[in-house]
Design an enzyme around this catalytic site. Structure first.
Site, PDB file in Angstrom:
ATOM      1  N   GLU A 137     -11.525 -11.834  48.388  1.00 39.38           N
ATOM      2  CA  GLU A 137     -11.105 -13.483  48.779  1.00 39.38           C
ATOM      3  C   GLU A 137     -10.825 -13.891  47.392  1.00 39.38           C
ATOM      4  O   GLU A 137     -11.472 -13.698  46.250  1.00 39.38           O
ATOM      5  CB  GLU A 137     -12.643 -14.098  49.305  1.00 39.38           C
ATOM      6  CG  GLU A 137     -12.711 -13.499  50.882  1.00 39.38           C
ATOM      7  CD  GLU A 137     -13.906 -14.377  51.441  1.00 39.38           C
ATOM      8  OE1 GLU A 137     -13.969 -14.351  52.667  1.00 39.38           O
ATOM      9  OE2 GLU A 137     -14.720 -14.958  50.626  1.00 39.38           O
ATOM     10  N   CYS A 180      -8.444 -19.200  42.072  1.00 36.82           N
ATOM     11  CA  CYS A 180      -9.731 -18.752  41.763  1.00 36.82           C
ATOM     12  C   CYS A 180      -9.480 -17.262  42.390  1.00 36.82           C
ATOM     13  O   CYS A 180      -9.724 -17.069  43.589  1.00 36.82           O
ATOM     14  CB  CYS A 180     -10.909 -19.505  42.419  1.00 36.82           C
ATOM     15  SG  CYS A 180     -12.667 -18.549  42.341  1.00 36.82           S
ATOM     16  N   CYS A 197     -20.247  -7.250  44.160  1.00 34.87           N
ATOM     17  CA  CYS A 197     -20.989  -7.494  43.135  1.00 34.87           C
ATOM     18  C   CYS A 197     -21.870  -6.881  42.806  1.00 34.87           C
ATOM     19  O   CYS A 197     -22.880  -6.559  43.865  1.00 34.87           O
ATOM     20  CB  CYS A 197     -20.916  -8.990  42.789  1.00 34.87           C
ATOM     21  SG  CYS A 197     -21.301  -9.416  41.284  1.00 34.87           S
ATOM     22  N   CYS A 242     -27.430 -12.186  41.928  1.00 35.95           N
ATOM     23  CA  CYS A 242     -27.676 -13.737  41.765  1.00 35.95           C
ATOM     24  C   CYS A 242     -28.313 -14.164  43.043  1.00 35.95           C
ATOM     25  O   CYS A 242     -27.704 -13.911  43.861  1.00 35.95           O
ATOM     26  CB  CYS A 242     -26.521 -14.319  41.243  1.00 35.95           C
ATOM     27  SG  CYS A 242     -26.098 -13.832  39.590  1.00 35.95           S
ATOM     28  N   CYS A 293     -26.009 -16.641  45.232  1.00 35.96           N
ATOM     29  CA  CYS A 293     -24.661 -16.460  45.414  1.00 35.96           C
ATOM     30  C   CYS A 293     -24.326 -15.575  46.485  1.00 35.96           C
ATOM     31  O   CYS A 293     -25.053 -14.338  46.540  1.00 35.96           O
ATOM     32  CB  CYS A 293     -23.794 -15.914  44.544  1.00 35.96           C
ATOM     33  SG  CYS A 293     -22.332 -15.331  44.413  1.00 35.96           S
ATOM     34  N   GLY A 298     -17.420 -10.791  42.022  1.00 39.90           N
ATOM     35  CA  GLY A 298     -17.697  -9.783  40.838  1.00 39.90           C
ATOM     36  C   GLY A 298     -17.724 -10.549  39.653  1.00 39.90           C
ATOM     37  O   GLY A 298     -17.567 -11.659  39.453  1.00 39.90           O
ATOM     38  N   GLU A 299     -18.255  -9.702  38.602  1.00 38.73           N
ATOM     39  CA  GLU A 299     -18.438  -9.934  37.236  1.00 38.73           C
ATOM     40  C   GLU A 299     -17.244  -9.452  36.403  1.00 38.73           C
ATOM     41  O   GLU A 299     -16.994  -8.135  36.445  1.00 38.73           O
ATOM     42  CB  GLU A 299     -19.832  -9.473  36.978  1.00 38.73           C
ATOM     43  CG  GLU A 299     -20.067  -9.561  35.435  1.00 38.73           C
ATOM     44  CD  GLU A 299     -19.821 -10.916  34.604  1.00 38.73           C
ATOM     45  OE1 GLU A 299     -18.921 -10.967  33.686  1.00 38.73           O
ATOM     46  OE2 GLU A 299     -20.673 -11.756  35.070  1.00 38.73           O
ATOM     47  N   SER A 335     -15.251 -16.367  33.780  1.00 35.14           N
ATOM     48  CA  SER A 335     -16.256 -16.767  33.754  1.00 35.14           C
ATOM     49  C   SER A 335     -17.410 -15.663  33.854  1.00 35.14           C
ATOM     50  O   SER A 335     -17.090 -14.777  34.649  1.00 35.14           O
ATOM     51  CB  SER A 335     -16.752 -17.736  35.145  1.00 35.14           C
ATOM     52  OG  SER A 335     -17.779 -17.952  35.295  1.00 35.14           O
ATOM     53  N   SER A 370     -21.958 -18.795  33.308  1.00 34.61           N
ATOM     54  CA  SER A 370     -22.998 -19.416  34.477  1.00 34.61           C
ATOM     55  C   SER A 370     -24.274 -19.425  34.002  1.00 34.61           C
ATOM     56  O   SER A 370     -24.780 -18.478  34.031  1.00 34.61           O
ATOM     57  CB  SER A 370     -22.658 -18.618  35.769  1.00 34.61           C
ATOM     58  OG  SER A 370     -21.405 -18.484  36.031  1.00 34.61           O
ATOM     59  N   LEU A 371     -24.571 -20.354  33.517  1.00 28.70           N
ATOM     60  CA  LEU A 371     -25.855 -20.670  32.970  1.00 28.70           C
ATOM     61  C   LEU A 371     -27.247 -21.144  33.969  1.00 28.70           C
ATOM     62  O   LEU A 371     -28.150 -20.131  34.178  1.00 28.70           O
ATOM     63  CB  LEU A 371     -26.060 -21.673  31.926  1.00 28.70           C
ATOM     64  CG  LEU A 371     -27.177 -21.693  31.106  1.00 28.70           C
ATOM     65  CD1 LEU A 371     -27.277 -20.527  30.056  1.00 28.70           C
ATOM     66  CD2 LEU A 371     -26.870 -23.129  30.063  1.00 28.70           C
ATOM     67  N   HIS A 372     -26.914 -22.220  34.851  1.00 27.06           N
ATOM     68  CA  HIS A 372     -27.817 -22.428  35.669  1.00 27.06           C
ATOM     69  C   HIS A 372     -29.209 -22.562  35.461  1.00 27.06           C
ATOM     70  O   HIS A 372     -30.203 -23.275  36.405  1.00 27.06           O
ATOM     71  CB  HIS A 372     -27.639 -21.428  36.977  1.00 27.06           C
ATOM     72  CG  HIS A 372     -26.283 -21.131  37.351  1.00 27.06           C
ATOM     73  ND1 HIS A 372     -25.350 -22.158  37.600  1.00 27.06           N
ATOM     74  CD2 HIS A 372     -25.811 -20.039  37.539  1.00 27.06           C
ATOM     75  CE1 HIS A 372     -24.007 -21.657  37.732  1.00 27.06           C
ATOM     76  NE2 HIS A 372     -24.392 -20.245  38.074  1.00 27.06           N
ATOM     77  N   ASN A 397     -23.658 -25.155  46.923  1.00 27.05           N
ATOM     78  CA  ASN A 397     -23.291 -24.736  48.512  1.00 27.05           C
ATOM     79  C   ASN A 397     -24.363 -23.788  49.110  1.00 27.05           C
ATOM     80  O   ASN A 397     -24.307 -22.684  48.775  1.00 27.05           O
ATOM     81  CB  ASN A 397     -21.992 -24.224  48.526  1.00 27.05           C
ATOM     82  CG  ASN A 397     -21.053 -24.955  47.544  1.00 27.05           C
ATOM     83  OD1 ASN A 397     -20.659 -26.483  47.825  1.00 27.05           O
ATOM     84  ND2 ASN A 397     -20.367 -24.492  46.379  1.00 27.05           N
ATOM     85  N   CYS A 452     -17.966 -22.648  45.480  1.00 28.35           N
ATOM     86  CA  CYS A 452     -18.529 -22.142  44.468  1.00 28.35           C
ATOM     87  C   CYS A 452     -19.874 -21.122  45.105  1.00 28.35           C
ATOM     88  O   CYS A 452     -20.519 -21.743  45.651  1.00 28.35           O
ATOM     89  CB  CYS A 452     -19.193 -22.761  43.530  1.00 28.35           C
ATOM     90  SG  CYS A 452     -18.600 -22.227  41.852  1.00 28.35           S
TER      91      CYS A 452
END
Length: 344
Positions: free
Chosen positions: A84, A97, A104, A108, A111, A155-156, A187, A210-212, A286, A329
């Site tokens: 996507e 994006c 992935c 996480c 996600c 994905g990373e 990212s 991506s810290l979070h 989200n 996201c």
């Protein structure tokens, strides 16, 4: 194929080598996916190309338009896999994006993509094709050119390093899409040794982390990758990256209700921000069916943001886009994957 590979293949077929440059231009500058459209090649050569080669073009499977004008597309790859990508329109910019992997491998907890298996890395041309197709959507729907690209889809990117780098090269090259590297942001969930490699390669695009959570205990809980890439290791890698590139970092921080939304969390984040020149994007969460996280209360996000600003940190609060079509996201996942498997 590289230009020299195309040239070698053409010579082996008894064709003149200079034709390779023409084909390369059709593929990368004009984003052509059909040999018949390569109008400055003779018909016999076009037939020969069709007999000997294929262009594994990415195709739009379906698109949905959100009430806020965000467009989410599922793309079909040559082998039947689905990924996507999203077009995010804003008054001053049009952002694509794009995905870097099918699924992935990083699990996480918040996600949707993290609950899918990683099937394979995307090739460089498959990342490039997403940009071309989303750019076309921007022109056709909003009469605006694409201005920015974020590698923030499925994905990373740093676990598909070579293809990610090659795709950036083709997107920014004068004989490619000729976009400025500074309009691209890659990212990462945080792989310290690959962040250092970006520094060694002196990349010109922007880096987002991506810290979070800015303490290891909380980050381990939601991002298992942190167990091998602690905040101390990431801080060291980011300092190295900045020393090599002089490019400030963006920290992405989703504010979860009753998890990382207290003033103490903001203080930890502010301390982490001291390591390198940076800015912070606070992101609305989200919710997804597979996880129990909720978005923090609006007033808590405001207090959080105001504290960071009081510490001299550039802080933006990013409101959700495309939530109603699962384009926001952390929401990218192939919902009808059982159907896709049977189709493929």
């Amino acid at each position: 194929m590289s230009l020299s590979q195309i040239k070698d293949q053409l010579t082996a077929l008894g064709e003149q080598g200079f034709r390779a440059k023409q084909i390369y231009e059709w593929l990368w500058e004009k984003s052509c996916v059909d040999f018949d459209q390569m109008s400055n090649l003779s018909k016999p050569l076009r037939e020969k190309l069709k007999e000997n080669f294929t262009i594994n073009a990415v195709k739009v499977k379906e698109s949905q338009i959100s009430s806020d004008k965000t467009i989410k597309s599922s793309f079909r790859l040559y082998d039947g896999n689905i990924i996507e990508g999203v077009l995010i329109p804003a008054p001053e910019r049009m952002t694509a994006c794009v995905s870097s992997q099918v699924g992935c491998s990083l699990t996480c907890k918040f996600c949707a993509t993290g609950y899918m298996d990683r099937k394979r890395n995307l090739n460089a041309d498959e990342i490039y094709d997403q940009v071309v197709l989303i750019s076309k959507q921007a022109e056709e729907n909003y009469n605006q050119p694409l201005t920015n690209i974020v590698y923030m889809g499925m994905g990373e990117p740093l676990l598909n390093y070579a293809n990610m780098m090659k795709s950036v090269e083709r997107i920014t090259a004068p004989d490619g899409l000729n976009m400025a590297a500074k309009r691209i942001t890659v990212s990462t969930a945080g792989i310290a040794k690959m962040i250092k490699k970006l520094g060694d390669d002196q990349v010109r695009f922007n880096l987002a982390l991506s810290l979070h959570a800015a303490n290891d205990k909380k980050r381990n809980e939601i991002m298992p990758i942190n167990e091998q890439n602690s905040l101390a290791a990431l801080a060291e890698a980011l300092k190295y990256f900045y020393a090599k590139t002089k490019s400030p970092i963006t920290f992405e921080y989703i504010v979860f209700n009753n998890f990382n939304d207290e003033l103490e969390d903001a203080k930890e984040l502010a301390r982490f921000c001291k390591h390198v020149p940076c800015k912070v994007n606070l992101i609305e969460y989200n919710p997804i069916a597979l996880a129990d996280f909720l978005n923090a209360e609006a007033d808590k996000i405001d207090v959080f943001a105001n504290y960071l600003k009081s510490q001299g940190i550039i802080t933006n609060v990013r409101r959700s886009r495309g939530k109603d079509i699962d384009a926001a996201c952390g929401q990218l996942a192939i919902k009808d994957k059982d159907k896709e498997t049977s189709e493929a």
